[in-house]
Design a protein around this motif. Structure first.
Motif, PDB file in Angstrom:
ATOM      1  N   SER A  83       0.849  -1.188   0.000  1.00 30.14           N
ATOM      2  CA  SER A  83       0.000   0.000   0.000  1.00 30.14           C
ATOM      3  C   SER A  83       0.886   1.239   0.000  1.00 30.14           C
ATOM      4  O   SER A  83       1.834   1.331   0.773  1.00 30.14           O
ATOM      5  CB  SER A  83      -0.881   0.000   1.252  1.00 30.14           C
ATOM      6  OG  SER A  83      -1.484   1.255   1.436  1.00 30.14           O
ATOM      7  N   MET A  84       0.551   2.179  -0.864  1.00 30.81           N
ATOM      8  CA  MET A  84       1.291   3.443  -0.869  1.00 30.81           C
ATOM      9  C   MET A  84       1.029   4.225   0.418  1.00 30.81           C
ATOM     10  O   MET A  84       1.883   4.964   0.877  1.00 30.81           O
ATOM     11  CB  MET A  84       0.913   4.296  -2.084  1.00 30.81           C
ATOM     12  CG  MET A  84       1.611   3.885  -3.353  1.00 30.81           C
ATOM     13  SD  MET A  84       3.416   3.799  -3.220  1.00 30.81           S
ATOM     14  CE  MET A  84       3.833   5.497  -2.871  1.00 30.81           C
ATOM     15  N   ALA A  85      -0.152   4.053   0.993  1.00 33.31           N
ATOM     16  CA  ALA A  85      -0.513   4.800   2.200  1.00 33.31           C
ATOM     17  C   ALA A  85       0.293   4.357   3.417  1.00 33.31           C
ATOM     18  O   ALA A  85       0.479   5.132   4.353  1.00 33.31           O
ATOM     19  CB  ALA A  85      -2.001   4.649   2.486  1.00 33.31           C
ATOM     20  N   VAL A  92       9.446   8.481   2.623  1.00 33.29           N
ATOM     21  CA  VAL A  92       9.916   9.430   3.643  1.00 33.29           C
ATOM     22  C   VAL A  92      11.336   9.067   4.075  1.00 33.29           C
ATOM     23  O   VAL A  92      12.205   9.937   4.197  1.00 33.29           O
ATOM     24  CB  VAL A  92       8.947   9.463   4.850  1.00 33.29           C
ATOM     25  CG1 VAL A  92       9.552  10.205   6.026  1.00 33.29           C
ATOM     26  CG2 VAL A  92       7.624  10.092   4.444  1.00 33.29           C
ATOM     27  N   ALA A  93      11.600   7.775   4.296  1.00 30.94           N
ATOM     28  CA  ALA A  93      12.940   7.343   4.706  1.00 30.94           C
ATOM     29  C   ALA A  93      13.963   7.655   3.615  1.00 30.94           C
ATOM     30  O   ALA A  93      15.077   8.118   3.907  1.00 30.94           O
ATOM     31  CB  ALA A  93      12.938   5.847   5.017  1.00 30.94           C
ATOM     32  N   ALA A  94      13.603   7.428   2.347  1.00 36.57           N
ATOM     33  CA  ALA A  94      14.519   7.736   1.240  1.00 36.57           C
ATOM     34  C   ALA A  94      14.778   9.234   1.144  1.00 36.57           C
ATOM     35  O   ALA A  94      15.914   9.670   0.904  1.00 36.57           O
ATOM     36  CB  ALA A  94      13.952   7.206  -0.074  1.00 36.57           C
ATOM     37  N   PHE A  95      13.738  10.042   1.358  1.00 38.73           N
ATOM     38  CA  PHE A  95      13.892  11.501   1.331  1.00 38.73           C
ATOM     39  C   PHE A  95      14.840  11.958   2.437  1.00 38.73           C
ATOM     40  O   PHE A  95      15.744  12.758   2.201  1.00 38.73           O
ATOM     41  CB  PHE A  95      12.529  12.183   1.483  1.00 38.73           C
ATOM     42  CG  PHE A  95      12.613  13.667   1.600  1.00 38.73           C
ATOM     43  CD1 PHE A  95      12.831  14.445   0.476  1.00 38.73           C
ATOM     44  CD2 PHE A  95      12.482  14.290   2.838  1.00 38.73           C
ATOM     45  CE1 PHE A  95      12.908  15.830   0.583  1.00 38.73           C
ATOM     46  CE2 PHE A  95      12.570  15.663   2.951  1.00 38.73           C
ATOM     47  CZ  PHE A  95      12.783  16.437   1.820  1.00 38.73           C
ATOM     48  N   ARG A  96      14.657  11.428   3.637  1.00 40.80           N
ATOM     49  CA  ARG A  96      15.530  11.802   4.762  1.00 40.80           C
ATOM     50  C   ARG A  96      16.985  11.395   4.478  1.00 40.80           C
ATOM     51  O   ARG A  96      17.907  12.137   4.808  1.00 40.80           O
ATOM     52  CB  ARG A  96      15.044  11.160   6.058  1.00 40.80           C
ATOM     53  CG  ARG A  96      13.794  11.793   6.586  1.00 40.80           C
ATOM     54  CD  ARG A  96      13.356  11.170   7.884  1.00 40.80           C
ATOM     55  NE  ARG A  96      12.142  11.796   8.353  1.00 40.80           N
ATOM     56  CZ  ARG A  96      11.260  11.222   9.142  1.00 40.80           C
ATOM     57  NH1 ARG A  96      11.478  10.003   9.598  1.00 40.80           N
ATOM     58  NH2 ARG A  96      10.190  11.859   9.516  1.00 40.80           N
TER      59      ARG A  96
END
Length: 198
Positions: free
Chosen positions: A177-179, A187-191
């Motif tokens: 699920s994308m949600a 979010v983890a990849a962005f951080r």
């Protein structure tokens, strides 16, 4: 797959699999970091069957308690083993699963449709736990024999145990699920990218 022994209140498993057989696998899922089994008794199995669109007449009054639960868990783990084996491209031992399929009894029936047409529908007997679960077992057999196993996937989140059939147009679905898992991983990849640019 370990069989969680903890008792939990009735839980609704996530509906993300896009295939009946994989939905049964997903009745074991991670909740708050713990592996839980949403099937804890016969009523949970009946509730799950109704939720996925297979309402069952509760014919278990003369059965020992939790016979349906035992059959559902046995079927689930047989399907899990076969899916994992098929996904790995290995030869599967289907004898145990075929014995389960042999217990089902069904027949075709005609139903009147619109404008004088007739519709064909399969009706399953529901006298035993194996007969009650027969539609799920048959769906699993069809998946195992004719499904595109390039599209049968395990969620890419390392802590997720859910399976799905990728029916997206591009066939690039990675998460149950994308949600939930998809968002958490994005979010983890962005951080991580932010830390690298500092």
């Amino acid at each position: 797959m370990p069989n969680p022994s903890q008792s939990v209140p009735p839980l609704t498993p996530p509906r993300v699999a896009d295939h009946l057989a994989l939905e049964l696998l997903n009745t074991v899922f991670v909740l708050n970091g713990e592996l839980v089994d949403s099937l804890q008794n016969d009523k949970d199995v009946l509730r799950w069957l109704a939720d996925i669109g297979w309402p069952v007449k509760d014919n278990l009054a003369n059965s020992k308690p939790d016979t349906l639960l035992h059959s559902a868990r046995t079927l689930r783990e047989a399907i899990r083993k076969l899916v994992e084996t098929r996904k790995a491209g290995k030869r599967a031992d289907v004898a145990h699963f075929n014995a389960f399929l042999a217990e089902s009894e069904s027949n075709l029936k005609l139903l009147p449709g619109k404008g004088g047409t007739l519709n064909l529908e399969r009706e399953w007997k529901q006298r035993t736990p194996e007969e009650i679960l027969a539609p799920v077992a048959e769906a699993a057999a069809e998946l195992l024999a004719t499904g595109d196993f390039n599209l049968v996937r395990h969620c890419e989140d390392s802590e997720c145990v859910l399976w799905f059939y990728d029916r997206t147009r591009s066939h690039h679905r990675r998460w149950c699920s994308m949600a939930t898992c998809g968002n958490r991983n994005k979010v983890a990849a962005f951080r991580q990218r932010q830390q690298l640019t500092r």
